[in-house]
Design a protein around this motif. Structure first.
Motif, short mmCIF file in Angstrom:
data_model
loop_
_atom_site.label_atom_id
_atom_site.label_comp_id
_atom_site.label_asym_id
_atom_site.label_seq_id
_atom_site.Cartn_x
_atom_site.Cartn_y
_atom_site.Cartn_z
N ILE A 125 0.26 -43.49 -5.23
CA ILE A 125 1.04 -43.27 -6.42
C ILE A 125 0.93 -42.46 -6.92
O ILE A 125 -0.52 -44.06 -8.44
CB ILE A 125 1.84 -44.35 -6.32
CG1 ILE A 125 3.48 -44.29 -5.19
CG2 ILE A 125 2.83 -43.74 -7.14
CD1 ILE A 125 4.04 -45.20 -4.84
N GLY A 126 0.87 -41.71 -8.26
CA GLY A 126 -0.03 -41.88 -10.08
C GLY A 126 1.34 -41.94 -10.84
O GLY A 126 2.59 -41.07 -10.35
N LEU A 127 1.83 -42.77 -11.53
CA LEU A 127 2.40 -43.16 -12.94
C LEU A 127 2.44 -42.98 -13.58
O LEU A 127 1.40 -43.02 -14.22
CB LEU A 127 2.75 -44.67 -12.19
CG LEU A 127 3.97 -45.39 -12.81
CD1 LEU A 127 5.37 -45.01 -12.81
CD2 LEU A 127 3.48 -47.33 -12.75
N LEU B 120 4.09 -38.25 -7.24
CA LEU B 120 3.36 -38.44 -8.76
C LEU B 120 5.51 -39.17 -8.60
O LEU B 120 5.97 -38.41 -8.51
CB LEU B 120 3.89 -37.28 -9.23
CG LEU B 120 3.58 -36.97 -11.33
CD1 LEU B 120 1.89 -37.89 -11.21
CD2 LEU B 120 4.05 -35.53 -11.32
N ILE B 121 5.05 -40.56 -9.90
CA ILE B 121 6.39 -40.46 -10.49
C ILE B 121 6.56 -39.83 -12.04
O ILE B 121 5.80 -41.26 -12.44
CB ILE B 121 6.70 -42.31 -10.31
CG1 ILE B 121 6.79 -42.36 -8.52
CG2 ILE B 121 7.54 -42.70 -10.38
CD1 ILE B 121 6.45 -44.30 -8.54
N GLU B 122 7.64 -39.89 -12.45
CA GLU B 122 7.51 -39.48 -14.07
C GLU B 122 8.26 -40.32 -14.81
O GLU B 122 9.21 -40.56 -14.24
CB GLU B 122 7.12 -37.62 -14.53
CG GLU B 122 7.10 -37.38 -15.07
CD GLU B 122 8.56 -38.13 -16.89
OE1 GLU B 122 8.33 -38.67 -17.15
OE2 GLU B 122 9.71 -37.68 -16.22
N LEU B 123 7.88 -41.46 -15.77
CA LEU B 123 8.66 -41.96 -16.27
C LEU B 123 8.43 -42.27 -17.77
O LEU B 123 8.18 -43.18 -18.38
CB LEU B 123 9.11 -43.57 -15.17
CG LEU B 123 8.86 -43.94 -13.88
CD1 LEU B 123 8.77 -45.03 -13.86
CD2 LEU B 123 10.65 -43.23 -14.50
N ARG C 17 0.86 -28.02 -6.56
CA ARG C 17 -0.05 -28.19 -5.35
C ARG C 17 0.88 -29.28 -4.40
O ARG C 17 -0.08 -29.50 -3.51
CB ARG C 17 -1.54 -28.58 -6.21
CG ARG C 17 -0.92 -30.38 -7.03
CD ARG C 17 -1.99 -30.97 -7.41
NE ARG C 17 -1.80 -32.63 -7.84
CZ ARG C 17 -2.42 -33.16 -6.47
NH1 ARG C 17 -2.99 -33.31 -5.45
NH2 ARG C 17 -2.20 -34.11 -7.22
N GLY C 18 1.56 -28.71 -4.46
CA GLY C 18 2.84 -29.22 -3.38
C GLY C 18 3.22 -31.48 -2.81
O GLY C 18 3.25 -31.55 -2.40
N ILE C 19 2.77 -31.44 -4.25
CA ILE C 19 2.85 -32.85 -4.19
C ILE C 19 4.25 -33.10 -4.19
O ILE C 19 4.54 -32.61 -5.81
CB ILE C 19 1.23 -33.42 -4.91
CG1 ILE C 19 0.15 -33.43 -4.63
CG2 ILE C 19 2.10 -34.81 -5.23
CD1 ILE C 19 -0.09 -34.07 -4.16
N SER C 20 5.19 -34.23 -4.42
CA SER C 20 6.43 -34.50 -4.98
C SER C 20 6.28 -34.73 -5.52
O SER C 20 5.79 -36.17 -6.14
CB SER C 20 7.40 -35.28 -3.35
OG SER C 20 7.51 -33.89 -2.35
N VAL C 21 7.70 -35.20 -6.02
CA VAL C 21 7.75 -35.77 -7.86
C VAL C 21 9.44 -36.36 -7.89
O VAL C 21 10.04 -36.22 -7.20
CB VAL C 21 7.93 -35.22 -8.41
CG1 VAL C 21 8.62 -35.36 -10.07
CG2 VAL C 21 6.81 -33.68 -9.08
#
Ligand SMILES: NC(=O)c1ccc[n+]([C@@H]2O[C@H](COP(=O)([O-])OP(=O)(O)OC[C@H]3O[C@@H](n4cnc5c(N)ncnc54)[C@H](OP(=O)(O)O)[C@@H]3O)[C@@H](O)[C@H]2O)c1
Length: 429
Positions: free
Chosen positions: A8-10, A78-81, A97-101
């Protein structure tokens, strides 16, 4: 071979980000069991990496560039906070690039939701935003899954905890608007700049997000007629009580044969309505579906853990999809062409409160203004005031919204009228 780790990218490690990391740690085993893999945060982007935080970031690469996290090879989800318009670029980059958010960013969804969903569908990724409307209430997941094929007749919602807290405090404690706002700020329910909440814009953004799911209609939130609660006086709440109503800031979506009637404004609602019992910082979303009938979703619309729980709910679905190599959302849903009923044509009842000179003939002038645009009076109450003033409260019968507004403009111009008239719609369907 299915993945045993989802990386996970936060983006952001503030109120919600830290709440999310706490739940991730405390619920580790439950999460692993439901996803079939371990969730591991590999990267975090924040503004100030040196800042002290109530969470352990050991082993995580902490940096300042959200775009670099969105593009990193060791990020599967990817989690966008962080919030705001500036997150468009990193969110787009991940989806491309196909990464869910997963995001809690209401602005992004309300303004760019349609584009981002199409982008996700094209790249076989997903974008989920449970926390962006109704905070901890899992209404978007319900609309996306269990209620996916339902035909809704209406959605009426209290979506802003700050304004609901202010109105509840005024009503319960007899405090005026400024005192109630101050109380909300000291309890952390209101931002230091509460404009977005008080103006109704926050509710309009959340309404646009819910309408996209419930009515499959892409609506620009800026096109929703919006009025906030600034100017609401304690006396209006007292008058509401006298006539059996309570006052709420509502996001309204009513589907009728002429189109979708969308609006945000404070409204008198009957005390018997379930939404009347949604008080303080709580949110409520009332829906009526063709098959399901009436439903009320109720809960906390904000706060570190309620919001983080909504984010985690989305993350679990997205991580399951990643592990299984499928996506549960179909191709970008075909949206209905936008067919809206303009506010001018909406038919509604109104509450009016006038401060006028207490002398003969004034009531006749007021009645003439109302009659002149075909607005008829259902109930009226007059109280003698001080300094030769009288207060007149009027409840109208249902009339065209534009006609009532025209009548109020006329009344405001009468020489005997001492103050700008107060006008609040009555929502009683
Ligand atoms: N708080 C709630 O109850 C709630 C409820 C529903 C939805 N949301 C949404 O959730 C999102 C996050 O809200 P929040 O309350 O957690 O906000 P917050 O406490 O202000 O945290 C924002 C985080 O973003 C980081 N950040 C800000 N600008 C940045 C930049 N340019 N580059 C890198 N990092 C940056 C901050 O870094 P530093 O820590 O270094 O300053 C901080 O960690 C927003 O979209 C908000 O609307 C919040």
């Amino acid at each position: 071979m299915p993945s045993s780790v989802v990386r996970i990218g936060l983006l952001g490690c503030g109120v919600v980000g830290q709440g999310f990391l706490r739940l991730l740690r405390e619920r580790e085993r439950l999460i692993r069991d439901s996803v079939g893999a371990t969730l591991r945060v590999t990267r975090v982007a924040v503004r100030d990496p040196a800042k002290h935080r109530e969470c352990d970031l050991t082993g995580i690469r902490v940096a300042t560039d959200p775009l670099a996290v969105a593009n990193a090879e060791d990020v599967d989800l990817l989690i966008e906070l962080i919030g705001g318009e500036s997150m468009l670029e990193p969110v787009r980059a991940a989806l491309q690039r196909g990464i869910s958010v997963v995001t809690a960013n209401k602005h992004l969804l309300a303004v760019h939701g349609g584009e981002l969903e199409r982008l996700a569908a094209d790249s076989k990724s997903t974008i989920r935003s449970e926390a962006s409307a109704g905070g901890g209430i899992p209404v978007l997941q319900a609309l996306e899954h269990g209620l996916r094929t339902e035909h809704f007749q209406f959605l009426v919602a209290i979506l802003n905890g700050t304004t609901n807290y202010i109105l509840s405090t005024m009503e319960r404690d007899g405090r005026d608007f400024a005192e109630a706002l101050q109380a909300a700020q000291s309890l952390g329910f209101a931002e230091s700049d509460p404009t977005l909440d008080l103006s109704g814009a926050d509710t309009a953004q959340k309404l646009a997000i819910l309408v996209r799911r419930a009515f499959r209609m892409d609506v620009a939130y800026g096109s929703i007629p919006t009025e906030g609660i600034i100017g609401m006086e304690l006396e209006d709440l007292r008058q509401a009580d006298r006539f059996g109503y309570t006052v709420k800031l509502l996001g309204i979506a009513l589907l009728n044969s002429e189109g979708l009637d969308l609006r945000v404004h404070p409204a008198f609602i009957p005390k018997r309505y379930l939404l009347a019992a949604v008080r303080d910082e709580f949110n409520g979303i009332y829906l009526r579906g063709e098959a399901t009938g009436s439903m009320l979703f109720y809960g906390k619309g904000a706060g570190a853990l309620p919001t983080a729980q909504a984010v985690l709910g989305d993350v679990i679905v997205a991580a399951r999809e990643f592990v299984a190599g499928v996506r549960f959302l179909g191709a970008a849903e075909k949206h209905e062409p936008e067919r809206r009923l303009p506010l001018d044509a909406v038919r509604t009842k109104y509450y009016l409160r006038l401060i006028v000179e207490d002398r003969p003939g004034v009531l006749a002038q007021v009645a003439a203004c109302l009659g002149g645009t075909n607005v008829s009076v259902a109930q009226m109450f007059q109280a003698e005031g001080i300094r030769g003033e009288a207060s007149i409260t009027i409840l109208t019968h249902e009339a065209r919204d534009r006609d009532v507004r025209e009548a109020v403009k006329g009344i405001a111009k009468l020489p005997a009228v001492r103050k700008t008239p107060r006008a609040v719609r009555i929502f009683d369907i």
